[in-house]
Design a protein around this motif. Structure first.
Motif, PDB file in Angstrom:
ATOM      1  N   ARG A 138      39.182  45.046  43.163  1.00  0.00           N
ATOM      2  CA  ARG A 138      39.058  44.944  44.452  1.00  0.00           C
ATOM      3  C   ARG A 138      37.927  45.167  45.269  1.00  0.00           C
ATOM      4  O   ARG A 138      37.481  44.572  46.279  1.00  0.00           O
ATOM      5  N   ASP A 139      37.692  46.534  44.977  1.00  0.00           N
ATOM      6  CA  ASP A 139      36.522  47.096  45.731  1.00  0.00           C
ATOM      7  C   ASP A 139      35.016  46.618  45.281  1.00  0.00           C
ATOM      8  O   ASP A 139      34.291  46.232  45.904  1.00  0.00           O
ATOM      9  N   ALA A 140      34.816  46.868  43.966  1.00  0.00           N
ATOM     10  CA  ALA A 140      33.397  46.525  43.440  1.00  0.00           C
ATOM     11  C   ALA A 140      33.200  44.964  43.049  1.00  0.00           C
ATOM     12  O   ALA A 140      32.281  44.512  43.638  1.00  0.00           O
ATOM     13  N   GLY A 141      34.378  44.458  42.639  1.00  0.00           N
ATOM     14  CA  GLY A 141      34.204  43.015  42.399  1.00  0.00           C
ATOM     15  C   GLY A 141      34.425  42.052  43.641  1.00  0.00           C
ATOM     16  O   GLY A 141      34.297  40.859  43.562  1.00  0.00           O
ATOM     17  N   ARG A 142      35.134  42.665  44.395  1.00  0.00           N
ATOM     18  CA  ARG A 142      35.532  41.813  45.741  1.00  0.00           C
ATOM     19  C   ARG A 142      36.097  40.515  45.102  1.00  0.00           C
ATOM     20  O   ARG A 142      35.994  39.363  45.840  1.00  0.00           O
ATOM     21  N   GLN A 147      39.112  32.456  42.205  1.00  0.00           N
ATOM     22  CA  GLN A 147      37.969  32.725  41.244  1.00  0.00           C
ATOM     23  C   GLN A 147      38.205  32.822  39.933  1.00  0.00           C
ATOM     24  O   GLN A 147      39.501  32.991  39.411  1.00  0.00           O
ATOM     25  N   SER A 148      37.235  32.653  39.064  1.00  0.00           N
ATOM     26  CA  SER A 148      37.528  32.709  37.511  1.00  0.00           C
ATOM     27  C   SER A 148      36.888  34.012  37.347  1.00  0.00           C
ATOM     28  O   SER A 148      35.684  34.684  37.565  1.00  0.00           O
ATOM     29  N   TYR A 208      31.598  32.244  35.275  1.00  0.00           N
ATOM     30  CA  TYR A 208      32.567  32.901  35.713  1.00  0.00           C
ATOM     31  C   TYR A 208      32.040  33.448  37.052  1.00  0.00           C
ATOM     32  O   TYR A 208      30.996  34.124  37.217  1.00  0.00           O
ATOM     33  N   ASP A 209      33.013  33.876  37.939  1.00  0.00           N
ATOM     34  CA  ASP A 209      32.606  34.446  39.443  1.00  0.00           C
ATOM     35  C   ASP A 209      32.503  35.626  39.171  1.00  0.00           C
ATOM     36  O   ASP A 209      31.743  36.079  39.956  1.00  0.00           O
ATOM     37  N   LEU A 210      33.495  36.400  38.442  1.00  0.00           N
ATOM     38  CA  LEU A 210      33.443  37.870  38.229  1.00  0.00           C
ATOM     39  C   LEU A 210      33.680  38.285  36.611  1.00  0.00           C
ATOM     40  O   LEU A 210      34.365  37.654  36.222  1.00  0.00           O
ATOM     41  N   SER A 228      28.324  32.841  37.283  1.00  0.00           N
ATOM     42  CA  SER A 228      27.951  31.695  38.054  1.00  0.00           C
ATOM     43  C   SER A 228      26.742  32.091  39.293  1.00  0.00           C
ATOM     44  O   SER A 228      26.348  33.424  39.228  1.00  0.00           O
ATOM     45  N   ALA A 229      26.281  31.141  39.934  1.00  0.00           N
ATOM     46  CA  ALA A 229      24.991  31.366  40.545  1.00  0.00           C
ATOM     47  C   ALA A 229      25.011  32.736  41.500  1.00  0.00           C
ATOM     48  O   ALA A 229      23.997  33.420  41.504  1.00  0.00           O
TER      49      ALA A 229
END
Length: 323
Positions: A138-142, A147-148, A208-210, A228-229
């Motif tokens: 939640r906090d660091a990864g937003r 999302q993947s 992956y997004d995260l 991902s980019a």
């Protein structure tokens, strides 16, 4: 009262069951009759005094706090001045310093009402690991809906919570673990479970997004291949490296590199437990969205055996300590 104590750093043999004085709560503090605690890698690090940099904070030759343990679940025995949210008899869970004891002192803001759906042993496995997973996502990864998310170390204490929380946030979740644990990772909600013994999950063939890397050892360059980019990498600890800073060199490298690349590289720093985080988790637990995975339970006197089992690498989820 009975407690596990240590007077120096080392292997589990430095731990022993002893009689110590029952603590007295001070201002803003709560005395909890501990019914259950839990074991995680942080307990081992503080027992062993490794990496050595930890000793600058926790004690050079021996830990300043003789009683180990951070997670707890139990009943409020007494409260100190200015405590307003809890009263004697309340069932609570949270974190403290010294939970491997019949009684422990916790700050009021580090406790929340125990989820009614959980027993004490299940509840004790939540605070440190689940809050870490919550902060990472939640906090660091937003993390955002759709999302993947790749969870490296998906079958451990933090990982089992990270998989469930990522699903609760609406992500498509891929969990990485060993062959014997893929069934567990699927059972807690992962859309896919990847066996790291059969291939490199960050070889760049998928993006992956995260990525949540829990106690891993892969270089940043390899992890970034799977982002991902504009993806985000969150580093949660590390279990290899030199004896002085351990796996933390990757976190330092992430801080230095992140401003110069397109990816967000975020080391998750040590944080205090807060009541609001526990309350957010309680809501998900009561709804049945998040469920603790308890590998096994040990009595207080067998904490050294519990730590040996943890370091053996076969634990699925968390280990609870029964008092």
């Amino acid at each position: 009262m009975k407690a596990i104590v240590q007077d120096g750093y080392g292997s589990p043999e430095v731990l022993r069951l002893d009689e110590v004085d029952r603590p007295v709560p001070g201002r803003g503090e709560v005395l909890v009759r501990v019914h259950a605690a839990a074991v995680d890698q942080g307990v081992w690090h503080l027992m062993a005094g490794l990496p050595h940099a930890l000793r600058l904070v926790f004690g050079l030759r021996a830990p300043r706090v003789r009683i180990p343990g951070m997670d707890l679940a139990g009943r409020v025995e007494a409260v100190g001045p200015d405590v307003t949210r809890v009263r004697p008899g309340d069932e609570v869970y949270g974190s403290c310093k010294g939970s491997f004891a019949e009684y422990a002192i916790a700050e009021e803001d580090a406790l929340a009402p125990k989820p009614a759906r959980l027993g004490f042993e299940e509840a004790a496995t939540v605070p440190v690991s689940a809050v870490t997973a919550l902060k990472a996502l939640r906090d660091a990864g937003r993390v955002r809906d759709g999302q993947s998310v790749l969870v490296l170390g998906a079958s451990g204490g933090v990982g089992t919570y990270a998989v469930q929380l990522a699903k609760a946030f609406g992500a498509h979740v891929t969990g990485v673990c060993s062959t014997a644990k893929t069934d567990l990772v699927r059972s807690i909600g992962a859309d896919e479970a990847v066996d790291y013994t059969r291939g490199d999950p960050v070889d760049g063939s998928r993006r992956y997004d995260l990525i949540i890397d829990i106690a891993g050892n892969r270089p940043l360059s390899r992890l970034r291949r799977a982002l991902s980019a504009r993806g985000t990498l969150v580093i949660v600890g590390g279990e290899e490296g030199g004896r002085w800073i351990g796996g933390n060199q990757r976190q330092l490298a992430a801080l230095l590199l992140s401003p110069f690349v397109g990816h967000r590289l975020v080391p998750l720093t040590v944080m205090k437990q807060h009541r609001s985080d526990l309350e957010a988790l309680t809501e998900l637990i009561e709804a049945g969205t998040v469920t603790p995975v308890v590998d096994r339970t040990y009595p207080l006197a067998e904490v050294p055996d519990a730590i040996r089992h943890l370091r053996g690498g076969q634990v699925r989820g968390k280990i609870a300590i029964r008092l």
